[in-house]
Design a protein around this motif. Structure first.
Motif, PDB file in Angstrom:
ATOM      1  N   LYS A  12      47.903  28.760  34.137  1.00 25.23           N
ATOM      2  CA  LYS A  12      46.724  29.101  34.916  1.00 25.23           C
ATOM      3  C   LYS A  12      46.913  30.452  35.610  1.00 25.23           C
ATOM      4  CE  LYS A  12      45.064  24.460  35.979  1.00 25.23           C
ATOM      5  NZ  LYS A  12      44.878  23.471  37.039  1.00 25.23           N
ATOM      6  N   ALA A  15      46.627  33.221  33.080  1.00 22.07           N
ATOM      7  CA  ALA A  15      45.237  33.426  32.671  1.00 22.07           C
ATOM      8  C   ALA A  15      44.470  34.197  33.744  1.00 22.07           C
ATOM      9  CB  ALA A  15      44.571  32.075  32.386  1.00 22.07           C
ATOM     10  N   VAL A  16      44.664  33.826  34.984  1.00 19.86           N
ATOM     11  CA  VAL A  16      43.998  34.524  36.085  1.00 19.86           C
ATOM     12  C   VAL A  16      44.481  35.967  36.150  1.00 19.86           C
ATOM     13  CG1 VAL A  16      43.785  34.629  38.611  1.00 19.86           C
ATOM     14  CG2 VAL A  16      43.527  32.455  37.425  1.00 19.86           C
ATOM     15  N   LEU A  18      45.704  37.846  33.697  1.00 16.42           N
ATOM     16  CA  LEU A  18      45.167  38.591  32.566  1.00 16.42           C
ATOM     17  C   LEU A  18      43.672  38.894  32.764  1.00 16.42           C
ATOM     18  CD1 LEU A  18      46.942  36.912  29.514  1.00 16.42           C
ATOM     19  CD2 LEU A  18      47.299  39.212  30.411  1.00 16.42           C
ATOM     20  N   ALA A  19      42.929  37.944  33.313  1.00 14.58           N
ATOM     21  CA  ALA A  19      41.507  38.168  33.579  1.00 14.58           C
ATOM     22  C   ALA A  19      41.331  39.301  34.592  1.00 14.58           C
ATOM     23  CB  ALA A  19      40.853  36.883  34.086  1.00 14.58           C
ATOM     24  N   PHE A  20      42.176  39.314  35.601  1.00 15.04           N
ATOM     25  CA  PHE A  20      42.130  40.366  36.618  1.00 15.04           C
ATOM     26  C   PHE A  20      42.408  41.734  35.985  1.00 15.04           C
ATOM     27  CE2 PHE A  20      44.328  42.884  39.954  1.00 15.04           C
ATOM     28  CZ  PHE A  20      43.276  43.006  40.847  1.00 15.04           C
ATOM     29  N   PHE A  22      41.994  42.573  32.872  1.00 13.34           N
ATOM     30  CA  PHE A  22      40.880  42.882  31.990  1.00 13.34           C
ATOM     31  C   PHE A  22      39.687  43.444  32.782  1.00 13.34           C
ATOM     32  CE2 PHE A  22      36.945  41.577  29.861  1.00 13.34           C
ATOM     33  CZ  PHE A  22      37.088  42.257  28.662  1.00 13.34           C
ATOM     34  N   ILE A  23      39.407  42.846  33.930  1.00  6.79           N
ATOM     35  CA  ILE A  23      38.292  43.302  34.776  1.00  6.79           C
ATOM     36  C   ILE A  23      38.569  44.709  35.302  1.00  6.79           C
ATOM     37  CG2 ILE A  23      37.088  42.918  36.976  1.00  6.79           C
ATOM     38  CD1 ILE A  23      37.347  39.894  36.380  1.00  6.79           C
TER      39      ILE A  23
END
Length: 166
Positions: A12, A15-16, A18-20, A22-23
């Motif tokens: 988790k 994933a968070v 990597l999302a950060f 990416f943003i």
């Protein structure tokens, strides 16, 4: 903590994370993609400078009024306009309502002409008015009286009684 729960928490977090990332990358690309606004082009005008008439008071010889302005040019949209203006009421109007002078003190009375004079130098000209650099004004001297001789001063005490001088 059990090893299975620990691995789920790690996934988790990854994933968070990597999302950060990416943003952040998307925002950076969006800002880089924006084009800077080109500066507005300055139009070169063939219009001449405004030439203004003298201020004409609405009523009387001072206070609020209007002046007319004109300019020349082949492609000028506006060649005439009216502007509000004000003539100060305390200015010396005999030299032009738009000319302000700084005056010296009045001179001594000329006994031959019974006039006294003073000179003023141009302090300010409103709206490019044509003004004289220096002006001279004169006025009647008024009453010519000899100064009165001073009376002998009487010495008095606090109650008002006369005192003798020694």
């Amino acid at each position: 903590m059990q090893p299975q729960q620990y691995q789920q928490q790690r996934r988790k977090f990854a994933a968070v994370f990597l999302a950060f990332i990416f943003i952040l990358a998307a925002v950076d690309n969006a800002e880089a993609g924006k084009k800077e606004k080109p500066e507005k082009k300055v139009k070169k005008s063939d219009c001449g400078e405004w030439q203004w008439s003298v201020c004409v008071p609405t009523s009387g010889d001072c206070g609020l009024g209007t002046r007319e302005g004109t300019r020349t040019g082949a492609e000028c949209k506006q060649t005439m306009k009216t502007q509000r203006c004000k003539i100060p009421c305390n200015w010396k109007k005999q030299f032009g309502a738009e000319c302000k002078y700084q005056f010296q003190a009045w001179g001594e009375c000329d006994l031959n002409t019974a006039l006294k004079t003073r000179t003023g130098s141009l302090k300010r000209a409103l709206h490019n008015a044509e003004c004289q650099k220096t002006v001279t004004i004169s006025k009647p001297c008024g009453k010519l009286t000899k100064p009165k001789p001073q009376e002998k001063r009487k010495w008095r005490d606090k109650s008002g009684n006369s005192l003798k001088r020694w």
